[in-house]
Design an enzyme around this catalytic site. Structure first.
Site, PDB file in Angstrom:
ATOM      1  N   SER B 148       0.838  -1.199   0.000  1.00 53.51           N
ATOM      2  CA  SER B 148       0.000   0.000   0.000  1.00 53.51           C
ATOM      3  C   SER B 148       0.876   1.253   0.000  1.00 53.51           C
ATOM      4  O   SER B 148       1.777   1.362  -0.840  1.00 53.51           O
ATOM      5  CB  SER B 148      -0.941  -0.061   1.211  1.00 53.51           C
ATOM      6  N   ARG B 218     -11.938   6.319  10.205  1.00 58.50           N
ATOM      7  CA  ARG B 218     -11.597   4.909  10.250  1.00 58.50           C
ATOM      8  C   ARG B 218     -12.681   4.037   9.635  1.00 58.50           C
ATOM      9  O   ARG B 218     -12.398   3.021   8.991  1.00 58.50           O
ATOM     10  CB  ARG B 218     -11.345   4.480  11.696  1.00 58.50           C
ATOM     11  N   ASP B 321      -8.911  -6.202  -4.672  1.00 61.87           N
ATOM     12  CA  ASP B 321      -8.504  -4.925  -4.088  1.00 61.87           C
ATOM     13  C   ASP B 321      -9.024  -3.797  -4.974  1.00 61.87           C
ATOM     14  O   ASP B 321      -8.528  -3.586  -6.069  1.00 61.87           O
ATOM     15  CB  ASP B 321      -6.973  -4.885  -4.001  1.00 61.87           C
ATOM     16  N   HIS B 354      -8.161  -4.956  -0.286  1.00 62.62           N
ATOM     17  CA  HIS B 354      -6.852  -4.357  -0.027  1.00 62.62           C
ATOM     18  C   HIS B 354      -6.175  -4.978   1.188  1.00 62.62           C
ATOM     19  O   HIS B 354      -4.952  -5.110   1.236  1.00 62.62           O
ATOM     20  CB  HIS B 354      -7.042  -2.855   0.186  1.00 62.62           C
ATOM     21  N   ASP B 355      -6.977  -5.371   2.164  1.00 65.17           N
ATOM     22  CA  ASP B 355      -6.462  -6.011   3.374  1.00 65.17           C
ATOM     23  C   ASP B 355      -5.625  -7.251   3.089  1.00 65.17           C
ATOM     24  O   ASP B 355      -4.838  -7.672   3.950  1.00 65.17           O
ATOM     25  CB  ASP B 355      -7.633  -6.426   4.280  1.00 65.17           C
TER      26      ASP B 355
END
Lengths: 381, 381
Positions: B148, B218, B321, B354-355
């Protein structure tokens, strides 16, 4: 030019809501365009989405820029032709555009509803719309039509009042929200509810508006309405022009000021929205979206849920809509086909994301025009 | 079990920043794992993303649950094997996890930086990291690696210090943010900046924390880290269990309370984050993401920008992602190929969005292991 005339209808009898609560002494704002024919068979009901109202088509007298939100679609000679159809736009309960909503007085308490306005669902809205049709003396709709949340209402009409709908036009919609959709709604709601100016939803009596929260909610909304591609094309990584109009070459290196055009656009949209939209209405409408799920009462089986429908369907989705993706429309189409219902399904290759349902796209307009020409052929002139 | 030992290095000389400002008298927190070999050729630098630190691997003495954020990837016998490599984790300038950041005192003014902490860029971080390597006596890295935003730093290393990097491992990254990425960052920043407890970034002196804004930031982040599919699988439309643990059957009809599991998850993540993350750091790090764009100095031509790179590359992306999609990694790959650079590119079919770059995936782990075994073969034991 079609001149629109806002009207309203008062309903004294209590309307039972899905939550178990009820609401009485409420008003629905609505507009009609065109003429109801003698056997009252040419009525088309238009259901609105989050940020819209009963003002669907035309302009208000002396206000040339007051076009209705679907004025490109509906009017004399337009795809939904008001020379042939009697079109009804209705503002939903809980809205902030004319029908009874959180900013009005609860006749049971004499106080402004605020956060105590009852939670309303798509099904409740449809019931309220049916009462309006009763009052207008319309038994059967030639068509019910809507996009996004409006499409959910159109779909729900076919299940709640299967005998009162001949055609349902469901555009850029879904049989329910998925987890990501709910998540975006929830973040927007949290931004509003945690704004100190929200006061638990009773901000009217404090003389303030939770504008910070509304701005954030609208910014999130705008991101999800647009496609990635259209955002890159419209804004990309372009820097905001300087105040004097000169495009800057380099970064300004700021964390709090606007640097990119996309930021400027989002802030502007957020500011504008916070000036006119009601915070409690935002909570109510996003919750109605979250709750809509006709399959829920049928162990999650959409095919069983849609077995109640009797009418013909036009379903439209847009290729770049990632909020209500074509796959979600296909779920509806498959469930209808399982029930041997007659339907037309079109996936329009359009770059504009969810917003496409409101925009001019030649193929989309032509499709709706042709579909309504078919309906007109079934209706007495 | 690898026991980690946080260290820190003080830098007195001023570091010139891309913005034109400079910073002096700053500290970088870092950790190292494994042993630097005699010719100092086995060093691997790990760069962190938004919410991470120098604590990459291992646990702290007596704290068995304090695993580093990439502990599944890095350690003895792991894909990046600390029995072979000397691995360095470093916390970036402006962070809130140990290196000098907005909550520290500016030696030039004697006051806490707050919002006056200079804007730092990926390039600035790389320069600061290079100084740390100088201090550790390391001239050349066997590899620089990150996911990232960390991948952006790894990529930037190959352009700023082409002679000091043998391999770059760039995971789930992008050559710049697109308009949608910037838009999400901007909404998060607006939520923080418009929180009344932000006080223009000088909230420390008011004894408050802009937790509302941090929570919203968040929650937005979490939505973009996960794929649609994994959200539907993990949460779907499941209702939150009642307090007594019983799963409810029906809706509660509430606009402000938690109704769906996904809401509960997001609120929990938001609350947790707001307890430990610094608001000014959030602004700085998201802005560093926005600003990174090596092609910018080359009329937008990435191929020309990457011509400076000399090392070999491993690029990894993940199919689901949508924050940093495989297409963005392919842009980097194409630009490197245009420059006839040696590279391995893998697109991992993983459901986690994306995680995924932080999670265990057998093919991903095997790929990185195999790549680093190759590097180990080039390095003196």
């Amino acid at each position: 030019m079609l001149i629109a005339q806002p009207q309203s209808m008062q309903f004294d009898a209590a309307l039972s809501l899905q939550s178990g609560a009820s609401i009485r002494g409420y008003t629905l704002a609505y507009e009609t365009y065109g003429t109801l024919n003698a056997d009252k068979s040419n009525a088309v009901l238009i259901c609105h989405a989050l940020n819209a109202s009963h003002h669907v088509a035309g302009v208000y007298e002396g206000q040339p820029k007051s076009e209705g939100w679907w004025d490109n679609m509906i009017g004399p000679g337009k795809p939904v032709d008001t020379d042939k159809f009697f079109v009804i736009g209705v503002n939903n309960l809980g809205s902030c555009f004319g029908s009874t909503g959180p900013m009005h007085v609860n006749p049971d308490t004499g106080k402004v509803y605020g956060a105590d306005f009852p939670v309303v669902t798509v099904e409740d809205w449809v019931n309220a719309q049916a009462r309006l049709l009763d009052a207008l003396g319309i038994q059967t709709l030639a068509a019910v039509m809507g996009g996004s949340l409006g499409g959910m209402q159109a779909l729900s009409w076919t299940l709640q009042y299967p005998g009162r709908v001949r055609h349902a036009v469901v555009v850029a919609s879904a049989p329910n929200l998925n987890a990501e959709n709910i998540a975006f709604n929830e973040v927007a709601r949290r931004a509003i509810v945690t704004d100190p100016d929200f006061h638990g939803g009773h901000f009217y009596e404090h003389g303030v508006i939770p504008k910070r929260g509304l701005r954030i909610a609208r910014m999130i909304g705008h991101i999800t309405y647009l496609s990635d591609d259209v955002m890159n094309e419209k804004f990309g990584r372009e820097l905001r022009a300087a105040v004097d109009g000169v495009v800057r070459e380099g970064y300004r290196y700021t964390t709090q000021d606007v640097e990119f055009q996309i930021e400027s656009y989002l802030r502007y949209q957020g500011d504008k929205f916070s000036e006119y939209f009601d915070a409690n209405t935002y909570l109510l409408i996003t919750r109605a979206l979250d709750y809509f799920d006709p399959a829920r009462a049928h162990e999650g089986k959409l095919t069983r849920a849609l077995a109640a429908a009797r009418c013909k369907f036009l379903l439209v989705s847009f290729s770049t809509d990632w909020r209500f993706s074509p796959e979600r429309s296909r779920e509806i189409a498959r469930a209808l086909l399982d029930n041997r219902r007659e339907l037309t399904y079109a996936e329009i290759d359009a770059p504009h994301g969810h917003d496409a349902f409101l925009l001019d796209d030649a193929r989309y307009m032509k499709l709706v025009r042709s579909y309504f020409q078919g309906i007109a052929g079934e209706v007495t002139a």
